[in-house]
Enzyme design. Sequence first.
Site, mmCIF file in Angstrom:
data_model
loop_
_atom_site.group_PDB
_atom_site.id
_atom_site.type_symbol
_atom_site.label_atom_id
_atom_site.label_comp_id
_atom_site.label_asym_id
_atom_site.label_seq_id
_atom_site.Cartn_x
_atom_site.Cartn_y
_atom_site.Cartn_z
ATOM 1 N N SER A 1 13.927 -10.748 41.257
ATOM 2 C CA SER A 1 15.155 -11.531 41.405
ATOM 3 C C SER A 1 15.365 -11.872 42.874
ATOM 4 O O SER A 1 14.887 -11.151 43.762
ATOM 5 C CB SER A 1 16.358 -10.725 40.894
ATOM 6 O OG SER A 1 17.578 -11.356 41.213
ATOM 7 N N TYR B 1 22.156 -3.198 40.772
ATOM 8 C CA TYR B 1 21.192 -4.187 40.279
ATOM 9 C C TYR B 1 20.256 -4.624 41.400
ATOM 10 O O TYR B 1 19.036 -4.689 41.216
ATOM 11 C CB TYR B 1 21.935 -5.393 39.704
ATOM 12 C CG TYR B 1 21.016 -6.480 39.209
ATOM 13 C CD1 TYR B 1 20.269 -6.303 38.050
ATOM 14 C CD2 TYR B 1 20.886 -7.684 39.905
ATOM 15 C CE1 TYR B 1 19.414 -7.301 37.589
ATOM 16 C CE2 TYR B 1 20.037 -8.677 39.456
ATOM 17 C CZ TYR B 1 19.300 -8.484 38.294
ATOM 18 O OH TYR B 1 18.447 -9.466 37.853
#
Length: 263
Positions: free
Chosen positions: A143, A156
């Site tokens: 990501s 995250y």
Amino acid sequence: MSRLRGKTIVITGASSGLGVEIAKQAAAEGARLILLARRSDRLEEVKESIRRTFSTEVYSYSVDISQKEEIENVFMHVLQHVSEIDILVNNAGFGVFSEAHEAKWEETEAMFRVNVLGLIACTQMVIPHMKARGSGHIINIASQAGKMATPKSSVYAATKHAVLGYTNSLRMEMARDGVRVTAVNPGPIATEFFTLADPSGSYVANVGRWMLKPEKVARKVVGAMGTAKREINLPRWMSTGSLIYTLFPRTVERLGRKAFFKK
């Protein structure tokens, strides 16, 4: 004749979102698919839909990527059935947006188990076989959060930083054996991911118009299969922002603070 025809591709997190789109586009190229996900009902629907549409071999296995024993059992079964895996796409993952002091421990642990430990466990199951053959491709969906952390996504972002660190090290190790390793770093994608990550809907409301289409990300991933592509970074403007952050972190944090809190 497609370069993916006859290739065996394992995709985790294949019951929804990006995983489904990668599966569809790989099937269109003639690949044989092994689809892994936790939700067996959704997985069965995806499998049958792809079989009907593309007339290719598709197999599905229900597995909880947070459980190492389940991963080992499934991969042992898969390898007995197909004998070799050409490409592994580690796509399974999820996030929960909250400030660090509000992060629930069970959610924190679950994110690391799926996003990091599950990815490593799946990779370890294919490494010996790819090394022995002297070929293969491991694609890890990371990501942009792994390059530039922002408020309300501390846990995250930490998992995706871990994925990038693991991927970069793995790439150098596997290069000696002819096995390719690619990191995929997308920004926010318009999928079910945000149903859990952002129950309030505020993040989607604020940045929805800039979200990536899963079809576009999948096209880039499938296009890189079997190539020496080191990284895929999307969208370009966000990738540029991550680069600027690496060079001028203090300035970016100061100027971007207000925008970052919009999630």
